[in-house]
Design a protein around this motif. Structure first.
Motif, PDB file in Angstrom:
ATOM      1  N   LEU A   1       0.686  -1.122  -0.091  1.00 44.58           N
ATOM      2  CA  LEU A   1      -0.066   0.042  -0.057  1.00 44.58           C
ATOM      3  C   LEU A   1       0.878   1.150   0.027  1.00 44.58           C
ATOM      4  O   LEU A   1       0.413   2.252  -0.602  1.00 44.58           O
ATOM      5  CB  LEU A   1      -0.877  -0.052   1.215  1.00 44.58           C
ATOM      6  CG  LEU A   1      -2.225  -1.009   1.179  1.00 44.58           C
ATOM      7  CD1 LEU A   1      -2.936  -0.905   2.450  1.00 44.58           C
ATOM      8  CD2 LEU A   1      -3.039  -0.350   0.123  1.00 44.58           C
ATOM      9  N   HIS A   2       2.110   1.245   0.642  1.00 43.37           N
ATOM     10  CA  HIS A   2       2.873   2.391   0.751  1.00 43.37           C
ATOM     11  C   HIS A   2       4.146   2.540   0.117  1.00 43.37           C
ATOM     12  O   HIS A   2       5.051   3.300   0.248  1.00 43.37           O
ATOM     13  CB  HIS A   2       3.138   2.490   2.387  1.00 43.37           C
ATOM     14  CG  HIS A   2       1.921   2.759   3.121  1.00 43.37           C
ATOM     15  ND1 HIS A   2       1.006   4.052   3.140  1.00 43.37           N
ATOM     16  CD2 HIS A   2       1.039   1.870   3.721  1.00 43.37           C
ATOM     17  CE1 HIS A   2       0.072   3.824   3.970  1.00 43.37           C
ATOM     18  NE2 HIS A   2      -0.012   2.829   4.261  1.00 43.37           N
ATOM     19  N   TRP A   3       4.622   1.440  -0.954  1.00 42.45           N
ATOM     20  CA  TRP A   3       5.677   1.208  -1.286  1.00 42.45           C
ATOM     21  C   TRP A   3       6.058   2.560  -1.953  1.00 42.45           C
ATOM     22  O   TRP A   3       7.327   2.848  -2.404  1.00 42.45           O
ATOM     23  CB  TRP A   3       5.904  -0.058  -2.500  1.00 42.45           C
ATOM     24  CG  TRP A   3       4.897   0.196  -3.591  1.00 42.45           C
ATOM     25  CD1 TRP A   3       3.705   0.022  -3.627  1.00 42.45           C
ATOM     26  CD2 TRP A   3       5.461   0.706  -4.806  1.00 42.45           C
ATOM     27  NE1 TRP A   3       3.354   0.165  -5.029  1.00 42.45           N
ATOM     28  CE2 TRP A   3       4.555   0.613  -5.674  1.00 42.45           C
ATOM     29  CE3 TRP A   3       6.744   0.883  -5.319  1.00 42.45           C
ATOM     30  CZ2 TRP A   3       4.486   1.055  -7.114  1.00 42.45           C
ATOM     31  CZ3 TRP A   3       6.624   1.333  -6.727  1.00 42.45           C
ATOM     32  CH2 TRP A   3       5.634   1.518  -7.564  1.00 42.45           C
ATOM     33  N   ASN A   4       5.264   3.425  -2.768  1.00 44.26           N
ATOM     34  CA  ASN A   4       5.544   4.402  -3.676  1.00 44.26           C
ATOM     35  C   ASN A   4       5.265   5.801  -3.067  1.00 44.26           C
ATOM     36  O   ASN A   4       5.378   6.738  -3.452  1.00 44.26           O
ATOM     37  CB  ASN A   4       4.818   4.111  -4.870  1.00 44.26           C
ATOM     38  CG  ASN A   4       5.538   4.909  -5.918  1.00 44.26           C
ATOM     39  OD1 ASN A   4       6.911   5.131  -6.178  1.00 44.26           O
ATOM     40  ND2 ASN A   4       4.849   5.574  -6.890  1.00 44.26           N
ATOM     41  N   ASP A   5       5.132   5.848  -1.602  1.00 42.68           N
ATOM     42  CA  ASP A   5       5.133   7.043  -0.848  1.00 42.68           C
ATOM     43  C   ASP A   5       6.202   7.900  -0.796  1.00 42.68           C
ATOM     44  O   ASP A   5       7.386   7.238  -0.739  1.00 42.68           O
ATOM     45  CB  ASP A   5       4.504   6.823   0.603  1.00 42.68           C
ATOM     46  CG  ASP A   5       3.231   6.211   0.756  1.00 42.68           C
ATOM     47  OD1 ASP A   5       2.408   6.029  -0.093  1.00 42.68           O
ATOM     48  OD2 ASP A   5       2.743   5.745   1.938  1.00 42.68           O
ATOM     49  N   THR A   6       6.095   9.056  -0.994  1.00 44.09           N
ATOM     50  CA  THR A   6       7.415  10.139  -0.719  1.00 44.09           C
ATOM     51  C   THR A   6       7.134  11.115   0.288  1.00 44.09           C
ATOM     52  O   THR A   6       7.709  11.972   0.473  1.00 44.09           O
ATOM     53  CB  THR A   6       7.399  10.620  -2.058  1.00 44.09           C
ATOM     54  OG1 THR A   6       6.104  11.301  -2.428  1.00 44.09           O
ATOM     55  CG2 THR A   6       7.523  10.000  -3.215  1.00 44.09           C
ATOM     56  N   ALA A   7       6.205  10.678   0.981  1.00 42.02           N
ATOM     57  CA  ALA A   7       5.772  11.543   2.446  1.00 42.02           C
ATOM     58  C   ALA A   7       5.046  10.502   3.410  1.00 42.02           C
ATOM     59  O   ALA A   7       4.282   9.692   3.144  1.00 42.02           O
ATOM     60  CB  ALA A   7       5.169  12.698   2.228  1.00 42.02           C
ATOM     61  N   SER A   8       5.145  10.964   4.508  1.00 47.42           N
ATOM     62  CA  SER A   8       4.425  10.269   5.723  1.00 47.42           C
ATOM     63  C   SER A   8       4.069  11.076   6.971  1.00 47.42           C
ATOM     64  O   SER A   8       4.977  11.555   7.686  1.00 47.42           O
ATOM     65  CB  SER A   8       5.320   9.098   6.194  1.00 47.42           C
ATOM     66  OG  SER A   8       4.335   8.415   7.328  1.00 47.42           O
ATOM     67  N   ALA A   9       2.783  11.725   7.164  1.00 49.99           N
ATOM     68  CA  ALA A   9       2.319  12.266   8.380  1.00 49.99           C
ATOM     69  C   ALA A   9       2.616  11.676   9.609  1.00 49.99           C
ATOM     70  O   ALA A   9       2.533  12.077  10.533  1.00 49.99           O
ATOM     71  CB  ALA A   9       1.030  12.747   7.810  1.00 49.99           C
ATOM     72  N   ARG A  10       2.581  10.065   9.540  1.00 45.57           N
ATOM     73  CA  ARG A  10       2.641   9.352  10.802  1.00 45.57           C
ATOM     74  C   ARG A  10       4.154   9.279  11.098  1.00 45.57           C
ATOM     75  O   ARG A  10       4.574   9.333  12.314  1.00 45.57           O
ATOM     76  CB  ARG A  10       1.926   8.151  10.641  1.00 45.57           C
ATOM     77  CG  ARG A  10       2.133   7.202  11.894  1.00 45.57           C
ATOM     78  CD  ARG A  10       1.365   6.008  11.524  1.00 45.57           C
ATOM     79  NE  ARG A  10       1.305   4.956  12.776  1.00 45.57           N
ATOM     80  CZ  ARG A  10       1.201   3.736  12.629  1.00 45.57           C
ATOM     81  NH1 ARG A  10       0.588   3.059  11.735  1.00 45.57           N
ATOM     82  NH2 ARG A  10       1.345   2.871  13.865  1.00 45.57           N
ATOM     83  N   PHE A  11       5.123   8.923  10.054  1.00 42.55           N
ATOM     84  CA  PHE A  11       6.360   8.654  10.262  1.00 42.55           C
ATOM     85  C   PHE A  11       7.412   9.651  10.011  1.00 42.55           C
ATOM     86  O   PHE A  11       8.607   9.358  10.571  1.00 42.55           O
ATOM     87  CB  PHE A  11       6.671   7.184   9.786  1.00 42.55           C
ATOM     88  CG  PHE A  11       5.840   6.001  10.100  1.00 42.55           C
ATOM     89  CD1 PHE A  11       6.081   5.373  11.444  1.00 42.55           C
ATOM     90  CD2 PHE A  11       4.909   5.558   9.454  1.00 42.55           C
ATOM     91  CE1 PHE A  11       5.173   4.380  11.895  1.00 42.55           C
ATOM     92  CE2 PHE A  11       3.991   4.449   9.944  1.00 42.55           C
ATOM     93  CZ  PHE A  11       4.264   3.970  11.116  1.00 42.55           C
ATOM     94  N   GLY A  12       7.242  10.400   9.156  1.00 43.10           N
ATOM     95  CA  GLY A  12       8.088  11.329   8.482  1.00 43.10           C
ATOM     96  C   GLY A  12       8.843  10.695   7.196  1.00 43.10           C
ATOM     97  O   GLY A  12       8.342   9.460   7.073  1.00 43.10           O
ATOM     98  N   TYR A  13       9.483  11.318   6.674  1.00 44.08           N
ATOM     99  CA  TYR A  13      10.061  10.759   5.325  1.00 44.08           C
ATOM    100  C   TYR A  13      11.582  11.296   5.077  1.00 44.08           C
ATOM    101  O   TYR A  13      11.950  12.245   5.253  1.00 44.08           O
ATOM    102  CB  TYR A  13       9.369  11.252   4.190  1.00 44.08           C
ATOM    103  CG  TYR A  13       9.743  10.311   2.860  1.00 44.08           C
ATOM    104  CD1 TYR A  13       9.468   9.019   2.557  1.00 44.08           C
ATOM    105  CD2 TYR A  13      10.417  11.435   1.859  1.00 44.08           C
ATOM    106  CE1 TYR A  13       9.787   8.614   1.186  1.00 44.08           C
ATOM    107  CE2 TYR A  13      10.844  10.790   0.825  1.00 44.08           C
ATOM    108  CZ  TYR A  13      10.502   9.402   0.488  1.00 44.08           C
ATOM    109  OH  TYR A  13      11.049   8.736  -0.738  1.00 44.08           O
ATOM    110  N   ILE A  14      12.577  10.423   4.585  1.00 41.00           N
ATOM    111  CA  ILE A  14      13.962  10.909   4.202  1.00 41.00           C
ATOM    112  C   ILE A  14      14.277  10.828   3.091  1.00 41.00           C
ATOM    113  O   ILE A  14      14.235   9.655   2.293  1.00 41.00           O
ATOM    114  CB  ILE A  14      14.916   9.950   5.122  1.00 41.00           C
ATOM    115  CG1 ILE A  14      14.567   9.804   6.688  1.00 41.00           C
ATOM    116  CG2 ILE A  14      16.495  10.395   5.049  1.00 41.00           C
ATOM    117  CD1 ILE A  14      15.317   8.958   7.366  1.00 41.00           C
TER     118      ILE A  14
END
Length: 310
Positions: free
Chosen positions: A152-165
């Motif tokens: 579901l999240h393999w192509n995410d480029t941001a995350s309001a829950r975890f953050g993103y690097i």
């Protein structure tokens, strides 16, 4: 991925993130002639075709979304059965046991998501026969939940829950899938969410750094078993396990530069296993193969696995 230290909110500053939310739509008062009531068309029920194979049931009507299993199909006319189609895709390992029973491999769910799939038959004269038989994939155990989250999240480029690097999110994403699997956050492995200003994870190094994760897992033999890239170890790897890479161990000794989750294991003609993975940073669902990497990349490539125990 280079080792990262734990990031604190104070080090990152404090700025508010404002998200614009559209106002809810309000329906206009009804005027004039009322709209007609929509009609629905019933899904046609498959009917048996004389002289063609026909299915009436499975020994199991549901199962885990991240596990494959051999099922027994019952019906009639199976001496003329050539293929079983699962949502239109030919199933592997078909064995006709008798005119009324056959077995086949029900593979993992498409993209590891819960779904209901149809069963159709193809006869030896090429006729495709729809049947009333279905199979339901369910998300039940930790592996199901891990792989569902990953796809579901393999192509995410941001995350309001975890953050993103940006350009360095592979270990962070792997940790997220382990949390979905059921692993518990603790003082040595955690993510407290994104920093308000940078949106980077406020997390332990073991959560966001491939090298720190590897060192931590070496100590946590209750969670995972270390496996090398030798053939015997590679054949123990299963979907959901962790794979890590050092693309050039001579240039970058003692570190791990990329972390991913095993998403597919292919049995080669020689019986050995080739491994593919789902990952962030070069986002992919079936990255690899590890066999190709080992054969075509620098001789200084290093690959290791973590076989999960929980």
């Amino acid at each position: 991925m280079q080792p990262l230290r734990t990031v604190s909110a104070s080090a990152l500053g404090a700025a508010l993130l404002t998200i614009a939310v559209a106002a809810p739509a309000v329906a206009a008062p009804a005027t004039g002639t009322p709209a007609p009531t929509p009609t629905t068309t019933a899904t046609p029920i498959p009917t048996q075709i004389p002289g063609e194979p026909w299915a009436t049931g499975l020994n199991h009507g549901s199962g885990h979304s991240a596990s494959s299993r051999h099922l027994t199909l019952t019906g009639t006319g199976f001496t003329d059965l050539d293929e079983v189609l699962v949502d239109g895709v030919p199933a592997a390992d078909l064995v006709v046991k008798s005119d009324t029973a056959a077995t086949f491999l029900m593979d993992v769910a498409p993209d590891y998501q819960p779904a209901t799939v149809s069963i159709a038959l193809v006869s030896d004269d090429g006729t495709t026969v729809a049947t009333p038989v279905h199979f339901q994939y369910k998300t039940v155990n930790g592996l199901d939940k891990q792989m569902r989250y990953a796809f579901l999240h393999w192509n995410d480029t941001a995350s309001a829950r975890f953050g993103y690097i940006k350009d360095n999110d592979c270990a962070d994403f792997t940790s997220q899938t382990l949390l979905a699997r059921g692993w518990k956050q603790a003082s040595q492995w955690f993510d407290k969410g994104p920093a308000k200003k940078t949106l980077l994870p406020i997390a332990s190094a073991t959560w966001v750094s491939s090298t720190a994760m590897s060192a931590w897992l070496h100590k946590r033999t209750d969670l995972a078993q270390h496996l090398g890239y030798n053939q015997a170890d590679r054949d123990k790897v299963v979907v959901g396990d962790i794979v890590q890479f050092n693309w050039d161990s001579k240039k970058n000794p003692g570190v791990w530069l990329h972390t991913a989750v095993v998403s597919k294991v292919v049995v080669l003609p020689n019986g050995h296993h080739d491994i593919y993975y789902v990952a962030h940073t070069n986002n992919s669902r079936y990255g690899g193969s590890t066999q190709w990497f080992a054969q075509h990349m620098t001789k200084n490539l290093r690959i290791q696995f973590w076989h999960l125990k929980k």
